[in-house]
Scaffold this motif. Structure first.
Motif, PDB file in Angstrom:
ATOM      1  N   ALA A 195      -1.920  -8.720  -8.338  1.00 24.52           N
ATOM      2  CA  ALA A 195      -1.806  -8.167  -9.825  1.00 24.52           C
ATOM      3  C   ALA A 195      -1.537  -6.545 -10.362  1.00 24.52           C
ATOM      4  N   SER A 196      -2.745  -5.712  -9.425  1.00 22.13           N
ATOM      5  CA  SER A 196      -2.941  -4.414 -10.013  1.00 22.13           C
ATOM      6  C   SER A 196      -1.916  -3.686  -9.239  1.00 22.13           C
ATOM      7  N   THR A 197      -0.760  -4.060  -8.360  1.00 22.28           N
ATOM      8  CA  THR A 197      -0.703  -4.141  -8.444  1.00 22.28           C
ATOM      9  C   THR A 197       1.020  -3.309  -8.788  1.00 22.28           C
ATOM     10  N   PHE A 198       1.230  -3.841  -9.839  1.00 22.76           N
ATOM     11  CA  PHE A 198       2.270  -4.274 -10.595  1.00 22.76           C
ATOM     12  C   PHE A 198       2.220  -4.379 -12.076  1.00 22.76           C
ATOM     13  N   GLY A 199       0.153  -3.748 -11.937  1.00 27.06           N
ATOM     14  CA  GLY A 199      -0.054  -3.482 -13.693  1.00 27.06           C
ATOM     15  C   GLY A 199      -0.616  -4.158 -14.475  1.00 27.06           C
ATOM     16  N   ARG A 200      -0.359  -5.343 -14.155  1.00 24.36           N
ATOM     17  CA  ARG A 200      -0.897  -7.134 -14.302  1.00 24.36           C
ATOM     18  C   ARG A 200      -2.212  -7.940 -14.511  1.00 24.36           C
ATOM     19  N   ALA A 201      -2.676  -8.220 -15.591  1.00 28.75           N
ATOM     20  CA  ALA A 201      -3.893  -9.067 -15.632  1.00 28.75           C
ATOM     21  C   ALA A 201      -3.822 -10.161 -14.464  1.00 28.75           C
ATOM     22  N   SER A 202      -2.785 -10.600 -13.804  1.00 26.30           N
ATOM     23  CA  SER A 202      -3.415 -11.950 -12.959  1.00 26.30           C
ATOM     24  C   SER A 202      -1.820 -12.131 -12.276  1.00 26.30           C
ATOM     25  N   ALA A 203      -1.283 -12.760 -11.068  1.00 20.55           N
ATOM     26  CA  ALA A 203       0.153 -13.134 -10.751  1.00 20.55           C
ATOM     27  C   ALA A 203      -0.110 -14.541 -10.501  1.00 20.55           C
ATOM     28  N   ALA A 204       1.536 -14.921 -10.322  1.00 19.23           N
ATOM     29  CA  ALA A 204       1.365 -16.388 -10.176  1.00 19.23           C
ATOM     30  C   ALA A 204       2.625 -16.418  -8.715  1.00 19.23           C
ATOM     31  N   LEU A 205       1.932 -17.730  -8.041  1.00 22.52           N
ATOM     32  CA  LEU A 205       2.721 -17.820  -6.743  1.00 22.52           C
ATOM     33  C   LEU A 205       3.750 -18.243  -7.179  1.00 22.52           C
ATOM     34  N   VAL A 206       5.299 -18.473  -7.238  1.00 20.42           N
ATOM     35  CA  VAL A 206       6.145 -19.572  -6.451  1.00 20.42           C
ATOM     36  C   VAL A 206       6.423 -19.678  -5.926  1.00 20.42           C
ATOM     37  N   ILE A 207       5.725 -21.648  -4.940  1.00 22.46           N
ATOM     38  CA  ILE A 207       5.648 -21.945  -4.393  1.00 22.46           C
ATOM     39  C   ILE A 207       7.420 -22.532  -4.292  1.00 22.46           C
ATOM     40  N   TYR A 208       8.455 -22.507  -3.189  1.00 21.61           N
ATOM     41  CA  TYR A 208       9.798 -23.787  -2.856  1.00 21.61           C
ATOM     42  C   TYR A 208       9.054 -24.430  -1.746  1.00 21.61           C
ATOM     43  N   VAL A 209       8.859 -25.739  -3.224  1.00 21.92           N
ATOM     44  CA  VAL A 209       8.977 -27.073  -2.071  1.00 21.92           C
ATOM     45  C   VAL A 209       9.922 -27.665  -1.060  1.00 21.92           C
ATOM     46  N   PRO A 210       9.381 -27.758  -0.074  1.00 23.22           N
ATOM     47  CA  PRO A 210      10.486 -28.036   1.544  1.00 23.22           C
ATOM     48  C   PRO A 210      11.745 -29.097   0.631  1.00 23.22           C
ATOM     49  N   GLU A 211      12.530 -29.568   1.446  1.00 24.11           N
ATOM     50  CA  GLU A 211      13.190 -30.217   1.330  1.00 24.11           C
ATOM     51  C   GLU A 211      12.720 -31.192   2.548  1.00 24.11           C
ATOM     52  N   LYS A 212      12.911 -32.767   1.997  1.00 22.88           N
ATOM     53  CA  LYS A 212      12.351 -33.870   3.168  1.00 22.88           C
ATOM     54  C   LYS A 212      11.365 -33.401   3.183  1.00 22.88           C
ATOM     55  N   LEU A 213      10.791 -33.036   2.106  1.00 23.92           N
ATOM     56  CA  LEU A 213       8.984 -33.107   2.899  1.00 23.92           C
ATOM     57  C   LEU A 213       8.599 -35.182   2.636  1.00 23.92           C
ATOM     58  N   THR A 214       7.693 -34.990   4.484  1.00 25.15           N
ATOM     59  CA  THR A 214       7.116 -36.163   3.781  1.00 25.15           C
ATOM     60  C   THR A 214       5.593 -36.556   3.448  1.00 25.15           C
ATOM     61  N   SER A 215       5.534 -37.385   3.419  1.00 30.00           N
ATOM     62  CA  SER A 215       4.338 -37.763   2.680  1.00 30.00           C
ATOM     63  C   SER A 215       2.772 -37.315   2.721  1.00 30.00           C
ATOM     64  N   PHE A 241       0.631  -0.901  -0.269  1.00 29.43           N
ATOM     65  CA  PHE A 241       0.234   0.117  -0.140  1.00 29.43           C
ATOM     66  C   PHE A 241       0.775   1.650  -0.087  1.00 29.43           C
ATOM     67  N   PRO A 242       0.117   2.316  -0.293  1.00 26.65           N
ATOM     68  CA  PRO A 242      -0.450   2.844  -1.448  1.00 26.65           C
ATOM     69  C   PRO A 242      -0.438   1.680  -3.012  1.00 26.65           C
ATOM     70  N   GLY A 243       0.609   1.308  -2.824  1.00 26.16           N
ATOM     71  CA  GLY A 243       0.544   0.852  -5.060  1.00 26.16           C
ATOM     72  C   GLY A 243      -0.507   0.607  -5.349  1.00 26.16           C
ATOM     73  N   TRP A 244      -1.347  -0.155  -4.573  1.00 23.50           N
ATOM     74  CA  TRP A 244      -2.571  -0.878  -5.551  1.00 23.50           C
ATOM     75  C   TRP A 244      -3.854   0.114  -5.471  1.00 23.50           C
ATOM     76  N   LEU A 245      -3.763   1.850  -4.514  1.00 20.06           N
ATOM     77  CA  LEU A 245      -5.436   1.478  -4.576  1.00 20.06           C
ATOM     78  C   LEU A 245      -4.337   3.635  -4.892  1.00 20.06           C
ATOM     79  N   PRO A 246      -5.405   4.283  -6.080  1.00 20.73           N
ATOM     80  CA  PRO A 246      -4.900   5.761  -6.813  1.00 20.73           C
ATOM     81  C   PRO A 246      -4.942   6.306  -5.444  1.00 20.73           C
ATOM     82  N   GLU A 247      -4.135   7.464  -5.455  1.00 18.71           N
ATOM     83  CA  GLU A 247      -4.813   8.347  -4.515  1.00 18.71           C
ATOM     84  C   GLU A 247      -5.004   7.977  -3.248  1.00 18.71           C
ATOM     85  N   GLY A 248      -4.003   6.981  -2.877  1.00 17.62           N
ATOM     86  CA  GLY A 248      -3.848   6.061  -1.714  1.00 17.62           C
ATOM     87  C   GLY A 248      -1.936   6.991  -0.133  1.00 17.62           C
ATOM     88  N   GLU A 249      -0.947   7.640  -2.246  1.00 17.92           N
ATOM     89  CA  GLU A 249      -0.271   8.416  -1.169  1.00 17.92           C
ATOM     90  C   GLU A 249      -0.768   9.473  -0.317  1.00 17.92           C
TER      91      GLU A 249
END
Length: 345
Positions: free
Chosen positions: A124-144, A45-53
Motif C-alpha cells: 500500500a505504501s509503495t503506491f501512496g495508498r492507505a490500503s491494498a486489495a488483492l484481486v484473486i482470479y478463481v481457477p477454472e474447474k475448481l474441485t469442491s 524496492f526501493p519504492g517503499w523505503l525513503p532514500e533507499g535508492e
C-alpha cells in the motif's frame, strides 16, 4: 477489470492481481500467496523505503544502511520494524527480475500473520495508498475441496492482512456472488477484447516515477537511459490530466514534461481493436495539449534498443532547440493496423 482499474481513483486501494492455483491445504495456499507477495515487495524496492535508492548494494554498508532506514521508517509509521528491516536487507541482497512461483532470498522466519500484515502495508505504501486489495482470479474447474481451501485461505488473508480480497471468475458455491454493472462505454471496449492468457502469477500496477517492476521492456529502457546525459527530465508512469475536463486522466509510460514528449511501449495486446481505439483517443488528447507521442513496440525495444534510444535522443534534441518536429525520425503507418509507428531506419 483492466479497463475499470486504469486509472485507479486516488481514494482507492493499491490493487494487486493474483492467479490462484488449487491448493491441497489452507496453509499451503497462504504460503504460496505470501511467498509471491514477498517477491513482489522485494521487486518494488526501493519504492517503499525513503532514500533507499541511494543504497549501493549488498557490499559495504548497503545492508546495514537499509536496516537503519527501515527502522527509522517503522518508528514513525505502522510498519513492524524487524519485518521491514529484514525485507529491506533481502531486497538489497537480491537484484534481478521478478520470478514468481519460487522461493525468494532467505530471511528471518516470521509468523504468517506478521508477514501478511507487513506485506499489505509495504504494498500500500509503495503506491501512496492507505490500503491494498488483492484481486484473486478463481481457477477454472475448481474441485469442491479446492474451493473450500480457496475460500478459507482468502478469509484468513482478509482478517490477518487487512487487505480487501476480491474473488473474480467462476462462481463459487461457498460465497455469495455479486454481479457488478459495468459502464456502457467500458462494455463496448471490453466486448472487443479477448482475455489474454495469464502470463504471471502476480499483476501489479506501475509506481509513479519508476519503470514498471514487472516490465522487462521498461526496466531495460531505464537501465539504458540512466547512462544517457540527454535523458534528464524523464518521468515514468505519471498520471496526466488532459486540458479537456471531460476526458479521464491518462497514465503515460514515459514522459518528458518540459519537452512535451510522451513515449509509449506497446506489447501484443495493443494490436487488438479495443486497445488501438483507446490508444488513438489518448494520443489525440495528448496531441491537442501540445505533446508528441512516440510509440515503439516491445519487439523494437528489445531487438534494437540503440536505435530506439537514438530516435528519442534526436527528437528531444530537436525539441530543445525549438524545432516543432524531431530530425532523424519518421512516423510511418503500419500496413496491417493503420497505426503510426516510428521506423528505425
Amino acid at each position: 477489470m483492466e479497463l475499470l482499474l486504469d486509472p485507479l481513483p486516488e481514494t482507492g486501494p493499491a490493487v494487486i492481481t493474483y492467479a490462484a492455483g488449487e491448493g491441497d491445504s489452507v496453509s499451503e495456499l497462504v504460503e504460496a500467496i505470501l511467498g509471491d507477495l514477498e517477491i513482489l515487495a522485494i521487486g518494488l524496492f526501493p519504492g517503499w523505503l525513503p532514500e533507499g535508492e541511494r543504497l549501493s548494494g549488498p557490499g559495504g554498508g548497503g545492508v546495514a544502511a537499509a536496516r537503519v532506514l527501515a527502522g527509522r521508517l517503522a518508528a514513525s509509521t505502522r510498519h513492524f520494524g524487524p519485518f521491514l528491516a529484514d525485507l529491506a536487507e533481502r531486497a538489497i541482497r537480491h537484484r534481478g527480475p521478478l520470478v514468481f512461483g519460487r522461493s525468494g532470498p532467505e530471511g528471518r522466519s516470521f509468523p504468517a500473520e506478521v508477514r501478511a500484515a507487513g506485506l499489505a502495508r509495504v504494498i500500500a505504501s509503495t503506491f501512496g495508498r492507505a490500503s491494498a486489495a488483492l484481486v484473486i482470479y478463481v481457477p477454472e474447474k475448481l474441485t469442491s475441496h479446492g474451493e473450500t481451501v480457496l475460500v478459507a485461505g482468502c478469509e484468513w488473508l482478509a482478517h490477518r492482512s487487512g487487505m480487501g480480497i476480491w474473488l473474480v471468475g467462476p462462481e463459487l458455491r461457498r460465497v455469495e456472488t455479486l454481479h457488478l454493472e459495468v459502464p456502457a462505454a467500458v462494455r463496448r471496449l471490453a466486448g472487443e477484447m479477448t482475455a489474454p492468457p495469464l502470463t504471471a502469477t502476480v499483476g501489479v500496477p506501475p509506481v509513479a516515477g519508476r519503470p514498471h517492476a514487472g516490465s522487462v521492456v521498461e526496466q531495460a529502457m531505464e537501465a539504458a537511459l540512466a547512462g544517457c546525459d540527454w535523458a534528464h527530465g524523464r518521468s515514468w508512469n505519471q498520471m496526466y490530466q488532459s486540458k479537456d475536463p471531460l476526458f479521464v486522466m491518462i497514465r503515460t509510460d514515459l514522459m518528458w514534461v518540459r519537452e512535451k514528449c510522451v513515449v509509449e511501449f506497446d506489447g501484443p495486446e495493443h494490436e487488438t481493436s479495443a486497445h488501438m481505439e483507446r490508444d488513438r483517443i489518448r494520443d489525440r488528447h495528448l496531441e491537442r495539449d501540445g505533446f508528441t507521442v512516440l510509440r515503439f513496440t516491445n519487439q523494437q525495444v528489445m531487438g534494437d534498443l540503440r536505435g530506439v534510444l537514438r530516435h528519442i535522443d534526436e527528437f528531444l534534441r530537436a525539441r530543445r532547440l525549438g524545432m516543432s518536429e524531431g530530425a532523424g525520425w519518421c512516423p510511418k503507418k503500419d500496413s496491417r493496423t493503420g497505426r503510426s509507428r516510428h521506423c528505425l531506419c
